[in-house]
Structures are given as C-alpha cells and as structure tokens.
Write an enzyme that holds these catalytic residues in place. Structure first.
Site, PDB file in Angstrom:
ATOM      1  N   GLU A 111       0.863  -1.181   0.000  1.00  0.00           N
ATOM      2  CA  GLU A 111       0.000   0.000   0.000  1.00  0.00           C
ATOM      3  C   GLU A 111       0.899   1.229   0.000  1.00  0.00           C
ATOM      4  O   GLU A 111       1.941   1.223   0.660  1.00  0.00           O
ATOM      5  CB  GLU A 111      -0.888   0.071   1.252  1.00  0.00           C
ATOM      6  N   TYR A 159       7.734   1.883  -7.638  1.00  0.00           N
ATOM      7  CA  TYR A 159       7.038   0.591  -7.752  1.00  0.00           C
ATOM      8  C   TYR A 159       6.581   0.325  -9.185  1.00  0.00           C
ATOM      9  O   TYR A 159       6.682  -0.813  -9.669  1.00  0.00           O
ATOM     10  CB  TYR A 159       5.857   0.557  -6.779  1.00  0.00           C
TER      11      TYR A 159
HETATM   12  C1  LIG Z   1      10.382   6.327  -2.093  1.00  0.00           C
HETATM   13  C2  LIG Z   1      11.859   6.323  -1.692  1.00  0.00           C
HETATM   14  C3  LIG Z   1      12.133   5.069  -0.847  1.00  0.00           C
HETATM   15  C4  LIG Z   1      12.735   6.286  -2.962  1.00  0.00           C
HETATM   16  O1  LIG Z   1      14.077   6.122  -2.567  1.00  0.00           O
HETATM   17  P1  LIG Z   1      15.299   6.740  -3.424  1.00  0.00           P
HETATM   18  O2  LIG Z   1      16.529   6.125  -2.928  1.00  0.00           O
HETATM   19  O3  LIG Z   1      15.221   8.225  -3.432  1.00  0.00           O
HETATM   20  O4  LIG Z   1      14.921   6.219  -4.891  1.00  0.00           O
HETATM   21  P2  LIG Z   1      15.947   5.813  -6.046  1.00  0.00           P
HETATM   22  O5  LIG Z   1      17.016   6.828  -6.149  1.00  0.00           O
HETATM   23  O6  LIG Z   1      16.337   4.408  -5.868  1.00  0.00           O
HETATM   24  O7  LIG Z   1      14.989   5.982  -7.330  1.00  0.00           O
HETATM   25  C5  LIG Z   1      14.424   4.836  -7.935  1.00  0.00           C
HETATM   26  C6  LIG Z   1      13.187   5.230  -8.704  1.00  0.00           C
HETATM   27  O8  LIG Z   1      12.189   5.751  -7.816  1.00  0.00           O
HETATM   28  C7  LIG Z   1      11.445   6.768  -8.479  1.00  0.00           C
HETATM   29  N1  LIG Z   1      11.676   8.030  -7.777  1.00  0.00           N
HETATM   30  C8  LIG Z   1      12.506   8.233  -6.735  1.00  0.00           C
HETATM   31  N2  LIG Z   1      12.406   9.536  -6.324  1.00  0.00           N
HETATM   32  C9  LIG Z   1      11.498  10.118  -7.119  1.00  0.00           C
HETATM   33  C10 LIG Z   1      10.960  11.431  -7.179  1.00  0.00           C
HETATM   34  N3  LIG Z   1      11.348  12.384  -6.309  1.00  0.00           N
HETATM   35  N4  LIG Z   1      10.013  11.708  -8.100  1.00  0.00           N
HETATM   36  C11 LIG Z   1       9.602  10.759  -8.962  1.00  0.00           C
HETATM   37  N5  LIG Z   1      10.091   9.482  -8.974  1.00  0.00           N
HETATM   38  C12 LIG Z   1      11.034   9.173  -8.055  1.00  0.00           C
HETATM   39  C13 LIG Z   1      11.963   6.822  -9.900  1.00  0.00           C
HETATM   40  O9  LIG Z   1      11.222   5.881 -10.651  1.00  0.00           O
HETATM   41  C14 LIG Z   1      13.389   6.322  -9.715  1.00  0.00           C
HETATM   42  O10 LIG Z   1      13.917   5.775 -10.897  1.00  0.00           O
HETATM   43  P3  LIG Z   1      14.696   6.746 -11.949  1.00  0.00           P
HETATM   44  O11 LIG Z   1      15.842   7.325 -11.176  1.00  0.00           O
HETATM   45  O12 LIG Z   1      15.092   5.810 -13.033  1.00  0.00           O
HETATM   46  O13 LIG Z   1      13.697   7.791 -12.357  1.00  0.00           O
HETATM   47  C15 LIG Z   1      12.239   7.612  -0.895  1.00  0.00           C
HETATM   48  O14 LIG Z   1      11.765   8.735  -1.606  1.00  0.00           O
HETATM   49  C16 LIG Z   1      11.699   7.657   0.528  1.00  0.00           C
HETATM   50  O15 LIG Z   1      12.316   7.162   1.463  1.00  0.00           O
HETATM   51  N6  LIG Z   1      10.522   8.294   0.710  1.00  0.00           N
HETATM   52  C17 LIG Z   1       9.929   8.409   2.040  1.00  0.00           C
HETATM   53  C18 LIG Z   1       9.417   7.083   2.549  1.00  0.00           C
HETATM   54  C19 LIG Z   1       8.377   6.502   1.628  1.00  0.00           C
HETATM   55  O16 LIG Z   1       7.489   7.216   1.149  1.00  0.00           O
HETATM   56  N7  LIG Z   1       8.449   5.188   1.404  1.00  0.00           N
HETATM   57  C20 LIG Z   1       7.507   4.465   0.584  1.00  0.00           C
HETATM   58  C21 LIG Z   1       6.413   3.993   1.430  1.00  0.00           C
HETATM   59  S1  LIG Z   1       5.243   3.026   0.488  1.00  0.00           S
END
Ligand SMILES: CC(C)(COP(=O)(O)OP(=O)(O)OC[C@H]1O[C@@H](n2cnc3c(N)ncnc32)[C@H](O)[C@@H]1OP(=O)(O)O)[C@@H](O)C(=O)NCCC(=O)NCCS
Length: 208
Positions: free
Chosen positions: A139, A151
């Site tokens: 979710e 995702y």
């Molecule tokens: C969601 C989260 C885990 C992503 O982690 P991250 O290390 O920044 O992500 P990555 O660098 O591995 O990015 C992987 C992919 O995620 C997506 N993504 C990550 N940040 C993004 C942003 N700010 N906007 C849009 N897409 C994004 C993209 O698809 C990206 O792939 P790309 O670089 O080829 O475009 C991070 O933003 C986070 O910790 N958020 C707060 C906690 C949270 O919401 N967790 C999910 C709960 S369901």
C-alpha cells in the site's frame, strides 16, 4: 560512495527509527521492530549502508538464491559490516503463502535519488523469492508519487484503493500488485533494471 544491503539486526533499531522519523508520520516502537525481526518464518528486514571505502567481504556469505543475484557483484551483495557504516535506509517484507507484502521502504533524505530505494526494493524482491512468494503487493499513499514511480518501474500496478487508510490525515492508500514474478517476461525486465542499477551504483564508487 559504496552502498550495500544487509539483514537488519536488533542493534540497528535506533538508526532505523531515526530514518523512519524523517520519512513517515507514524512510527513503530522498538518492541514492534524486535517482534518483526524475531518472526523469521514470515518477515524479512534489511538495511542499506553507505561507506566511502569498500566493505570488507564476509568470511561466511549467506545463502543467496535470489534471481539474478550474481548481477550485483561485490557492490551490493550482503556484507556484515558490524554496523560500522552509517545506516541510510531500510525495508521490510511479510510473506504469507505465495504472496509477499512490502511493509516499508525508506531512505534517509540526504541519500535519496542515488538508487538506494531501488537497491532495497531489489533486496526485498530477492527475499520474497527465497521465501517462496511469486507476487508482491503493497500500500502506498495516494499522494506519494516518488514511491509509486519506484514501484511502477518494477512492474507494480495499481489494483484499487483502501479508503482513508492512513490514520494521521485520512488519506487513501493505493494498493499495488506485481504481475507473477516467476515468468520469463518479468525476469527479463528485472534483469534489465538490475543492469541499469548496477551501473548507477558503480558510477558512485570513488575513483582511485
Ligand atoms: C520512495 C523512496 C524510498 C525512494 O528512494 P530513493 O533512494 O530516493 O529512490 P531511487 O534513487 O532508488 O529511485 C528509484 C526510482 O524511484 C522513483 N523516484 C525516486 N524519487 C522520485 C521522485 N522524487 N520523483 C519521482 N520518482 C522518483 C523513480 O522511478 C526512480 O527511478 P529513476 O531514477 O530511473 O527515475 C524515498 O523517496 C523515501 O524514502 N521516501 C519516504 C518514505 C516513503 O514514502 N516510502 C515508501 C512507502 S510506500
């Protein structure tokens, strides 16, 4: 920087809670984490660490049967670093029968956008394969486009909503499911994504 993933231990809980506070409105107690970590039959939790130097290889490597695990090489294979390298993210998974449920993924804000969220997701995908699951669900907040993009990239698709699922603000949750992951098509997709991630992580390793 070298980024790598290893199993979460109870000693990691305070650092995990520090990342959790930067990432979520509601938080789990240490007791809840301990209960999850001890439920090894159906739960897996991992942490991501950052190190300016290569992590020392473990003397004894854990069994690693995940699909395409070999693609990651020494950059992301689990190393036991004794908790010395800073914890920069964590993730968790429940598995019941053939379904895996991702409970959490979070990355410390200064380390976002470097591939660590993807690294954690891949580790949970491997863990779910190892535990016998063939599809994953989760979710995610309706407004959380960053997580939804992550995702979607890995083949999760929206499959409905849970109305007012989040108690802090009454926001809906989007339910996402992967297609069956044990098909040649999904495995080929995963292999391509892992090749790209490997390159992205390798490019962040300090040059001599
Ligand atoms: C969601 C989260 C885990 C992503 O982690 P991250 O290390 O920044 O992500 P990555 O660098 O591995 O990015 C992987 C992919 O995620 C997506 N993504 C990550 N940040 C993004 C942003 N700010 N906007 C849009 N897409 C994004 C993209 O698809 C990206 O792939 P790309 O670089 O080829 O475009 C991070 O933003 C986070 O910790 N958020 C707060 C906690 C949270 O919401 N967790 C999910 C709960 S369901």
């Amino acid at each position: 920087m070298y980024y790598f993933v290893e199993p979460m231990t109870e000693a990691d809980i305070p650092q995990v809670q520090a990342v959790e506070q930067t990432s979520f409105h509601t938080n789990w107690s240490a007791t809840t984490y301990r209960r999850e970590l001890r439920n090894t039959a159906s739960c897996r939790y991992v942490v991501a660490r950052a190190s300016p130097t290569p992590p020392p290889p473990r003397a004894e490597r854990p069994r690693r049967n995940g699909l395409f695990a070999h693609l990651f090489g020494s950059l992301v294979n689990p190393h036991y670093f004794g908790g010395a390298a800073p914890l920069v993210g964590y993730g968790g998974l429940w598995v019941t029968l053939e379904e895996g449920h991702i409970t959490v993924i979070a990355v410390d804000p200064p380390y976002r956008g470097r591939g660590i969220g993807e690294l954690l997701l891949n580790s949970l995908i491997d863990a779910s394969f190892e535990m016998g699951s063939t599809a994953l669900t989760l979710e995610v907040r309706d407004s959380n486009t960053a997580a939804q993009q992550l995702y979607l990239k890995y083949g999760f698709l929206p499959a409905g909503k849970r109305k007012r699922y989040y108690t802090d603000n009454g926001e809906d949750a989007v339910i996402m499911w992967t297609e069956p992951m044990n098909t040649p098509e999904y495995q080929a997709r995963l292999r391509g994504l892992r090749q790209q991630l490997y390159t992205r992580l390798r490019d962040q390793v300090p040059q001599p």
